[in-house]
Scaffold this active site. Structure first.
Site, PDB file in Angstrom:
ATOM      1  N   GLY A   1      35.750  44.364  41.081  1.00 15.77           N
ATOM      2  CA  GLY A   1      36.032  45.705  40.638  1.00 15.77           C
ATOM      3  C   GLY A   1      37.426  45.840  40.091  1.00 15.77           C
TER       4      GLY A   1
ATOM      5  CG  ASP B   1      40.442  35.400  47.846  1.00 14.02           C
ATOM      6  OD1 ASP B   1      40.867  34.355  47.328  1.00 14.02           O
ATOM      7  OD2 ASP B   1      40.030  36.365  47.177  1.00 14.02           O
TER       8      ASP B   1
END
Ligand SMILES: Nc1ncnc2c1ncn2[C@@H]1O[C@H](COP(=O)(O)OP(=O)(O)OP(=O)(O)O)[C@@H](O)[C@H]1O
Length: 730
Positions: free
Chosen positions: A221, A331
């Protein structure tokens, strides 16, 4: 009542962990290690939707199961933190409930968690003006069709998540459910905001307006500044397009839930609101006005060792917090380290929790993804003596531990870059025209980069590192340990002497090196992605551990499959579709790899991943090419159930596995290799997206997988394949 046992068979208590909003169907089929004679009607009762299942358990003759939580208070050995105990006796149940409510009240009183930020000495913004709980409610993470469970937020015909009005009775009921299933996260509990009655406002745009300040974007996004209509206060909103290939409701809910668990930590970006409409998901977060770490350092043009220390400490404390709660970020990269303040590099906060993995207790995972608690040394091919320690971790033991060490490795890379302005491992090739350093793709450079990572060799060139303290270098070296066993965990990092007291205010060359060596950030990015992919492979491998299941477990779990008495075959509708692996794939893989039977992996993995191994081959029960083959061809097909990091997914189709495989070898009857299909040795963003999407979702990301699957399926049909083996770059 059935006898359910997993973990504490002797206890007459059923525990629901504070964040396990499981329904009974999940509980009995997926969340428990073993279930015996569970009456079918139990499956229709949902704990989260009211008292039905609760009642059932309570009134049932003798529940004998402990579905223990992964979150235990130290002082409550048998009681999940913040959870409840449902006992065979009603009196005891009510007493426990009262005790639980008391604990909740005490937890709310205890505000210690919202402490001031150590690095700045300033009290951290609390954002108490908004109560995320009234939006979140409780989620059911395992069901595709997730419903809001409690609090004021709920879905309304798939259109609205925000606080819709219900009558007061509903409110009361939901409130009590939420007490039964308390939220996870910090030690305090924000009182619920009563819902507005007859409110027609329910969407993101009823509460916020978007500005045109774009803050960043990622695979899922774009992040933009938005303003509260009421207060004018700015926030960041991540808008995830539902139509996008990578949209996944489950993924979003997982991210939201992890945000919830991380609520209140000063070094983790806080989620404040969450909306869903027909087209998008909206995750409203506190706005990190200082931007991503390296960008901030570059813009400021000035950076000291002391500042690097503070940033390191912030990240380490965020990681410790997450790791302590069973969450690995997976991450950790400079783009996901955000600076709070435009004028100061610290405090920083970790964002982007969408890859984070939260391990559920073993007994709650899907049986097919269960991992043995210890190596079966007696197994004929168990060959535990061949296993590297991290393999044992990854395959047999604590996979989360493994993920956690990936996080601290990534922190080591970030620290190295912060101190020097370039990455510890960089790719290089002989081609003078190669555009790698300008950010263009180069296969050779990338291979070289991966090899360097695998070798784990890096230097502290005197030019930049001569001025840096030995303590800082020591911490770098403790983090960039090739062997995860030797690598520091978050606790050790925080206890390291460099973090214990102020560091030198030496001005570093980082900003100028970041400018001149533009490839640094990209190299780090590539490394992070590489690790992430490898982490997912680990997940997949974990789920390949069929050998600890009984055959009947497997057969019943496969639904329509029936178990054949000799233990050899599983079939569906009388048609043979595969053999069940009897041997430990880990052992097989390592032995084969040692004897040189397999070609060396194309790109040996990161230091964080185990040695070459072989995975069993996934077969889709509904549409498997193997299913259509005759019994004569049964050979040694293996079944495989790739599971998500949650370990809760159903059996998936072959492409999922194929996507993961750098190479797949197809064998004929005489063990000749019919074909060896090489997968792309490096993963692209496209791969990454697909990997991400399969992990949590069934319906997306098939484009890429299809390509590979078509390729392989044609071999299945054209050749008398007797064995399929896959080799993983690990
Ligand atoms: N709260 C925030 N405040 C300011 N900027 C933010 C915030 N959250 C995210 N960003 C910016 O937006 C970028 C993308 O956000 P995020 O990483 O959450 O999206 P994503 O689609 O999940 O990305 P990825 O592909 O890394 O998974 C971040 O790298 C960061 O630069």
């Amino acid at each position: 009542m059935s006898i359910l046992h997993a973990g504490y068979p002797q206890s007459p208590i059923v525990h629901f962990g504070r964040h396990h909003n499981v329904n009974i169907s999940q509980l009995d089929l997926n969340h428990l290690g073993q279930v015996e004679n569970v009456p079918r009607q139990v499956n229709n009762s949902a704990v989260g939707s009211g008292g039905a299942a609760f009642h059932h358990l309570h009134t049932s003759a003798a529940p004998r199961h402990v579905a223990s939580s992964e979150f235990y208070d130290d002082d409550e050995a048998t009681s999940p933190s913040g959870g409840i105990e449902i006992c065979a006796g009603g009196g005891k149940m009510m007493a426990n409930l009262r005790r639980h409510r008391q604990r909740e009240r005490e937890a709310y009183e205890d505000d210690s968690f919202s402490s001031s930020d150590e690095s700045s000495g300033r009290p951290m913004p609390r954002y108490v003006g908004r109560d995320t709980d009234h939006v979140f409610g409780e989620f059911e993470m395992d069901d595709e069709d997730v419903e809001m469970r409690s609090g004021s937020g709920r879905r309304d015909e798939g259109k609205c998540i925000y606080g819709e009005d219900t009558d007061e009775d509903d409110y009361e009921e939901e409130e009590s459910v939420s007490e039964l299933l308390p939220l996870g996260g910090g030690t305090r509990r924000v009182p619920r905001t009563p819902r507005r009655k007859n409110s027609s406002k329910c969407g993101f745009f009823d509460y916020y307006k978007l500005t045109d300040e774009h803050l960043g974007s990622g695979a899922y996004g774009s992040v933009t500044t938005c303003k509260s209509i009421k207060s004018g206060q700015e926030f960041a909103v991540k808008i995830v397009d539902k139509q996008g290939e990578t949209h996944s409701r489950k993924r979003i809910l997982r991210e939201v839930n992890i945000f919830k668990t991380c609520k209140g930590h000063p070094n983790i970006v806080q989620l404040l609101d969450w909306f869903e409409d027909d087209t998008n998901f909206y995750l409203v977060m506190e706005k990190m006005r200082g931007g991503p770490l390296l960008q901030h350092i570059l813009q400021r043009g000035y950076f000291t060792e002391e500042e690097a220390r503070r940033v390191t400490k912030d990240i380490a404390s965020a990681l410790k917090f997450m790791h302590d709660r069973g969450i690995a970020h997976r991450d950790v990269k400079p783009e996901n380290v955000l600076c709070t303040d435009p004028n100061h590099v610290s405090p920083v906060k970790l964002c982007d929790l969408d890859l984070a993995s939260q391990r559920r207790p073993q007994h709650e995972r899907h049986p097919l993804s269960q991992v043995a608690s210890e190596p079966d040394l007696a197994s004929p091919v168990g060959s535990a003596e061949f296993m590297a320690p991290e393999v044992v971790d990854a395959y047999v033991g604590d996979a989360l531990k493994y993920d956690k060490k990936c996080d601290t490795w990534s922190l080591g890379v970030i620290l190295y870059i912060m101190l020097a302005g370039y990455a510890p491992f960089q790719g290089q090739c002989d081609d003078s025209d190669c555009g790698w350093s300008e950010g263009k793709p180069c296969e050779d450079c990338q291979q070289d980069l991966f090899h360097r990572i695998q070798d784990g060799y890096y230097e502290f060139p005197e030019e930049e590192w001569g001025m840096i303290s030995d303590e800082a270098k020591d911490l770098v070296s403790k983090l960039l340990k090739r062997d995860p066993i030797d690598r520091f965990n978050a606790d050790q990092i925080l206890a390291h002497r460099w973090l214990q007291q102020s560091a030198a205010s030496t001005i570093l060359q980082t900003p100028s090196n970041l400018i001149y060596r533009k490839d640094s950030a990209r190299d780090v990015q590539q490394m992070s992605e590489h690790f992430n992919m490898m982490n997912r492979l680990t997940d997949a491998r974990l789920s390949a551990r069929f050998d600890k299941m009984t055959m009947s477990d497997a057969a019943s779990d496969l639904g329509t499959a029936t178990f054949h008495g000799d233990g050899s075959f599983l079939s569906m509708g009388g048609e043979l579709f595969g053999t069940f692996p009897r041997k430990k794939s880990v052992g097989i893989a390592i032995e084969k790899s040692r004897s040189g039977e397999f070609t060396p992996p194309i790109s040996r993995a990161s230091p964080t991943t185990p040695p070459p191994s072989m995975l069993d081959l996934s077969q889709d029960l509904m549409d498997s090419p193997v299913k259509r083959r005759s019994a004569d061809d049964s050979g040694t097909y293996s079944l495989f159930s790739p599971a998500s990091s949650n370990g809760d997914d159903d059996i998936r189709s072959p492409p999922i596995l194929f996507l993961d495989m750098p190479s797949i070898q197809l064998f004929g009857a005489d063990s000749t290799v019919l074909n060896s299909v090489q997968m792309t040795p490096r993963h692209t963003t496209e791969d990454e997206a697909s990997l991400n999407s399969f992990e949590g979702e069934q319906e997306v990301g098939y484009q890429f997988k299809d390509r590979i699957d078509r390729n392989l399926s044609s071999y299945f049909f054209q050749n008398p394949i007797h064995r399929v083996e896959t080799q993983v770059n690990v």
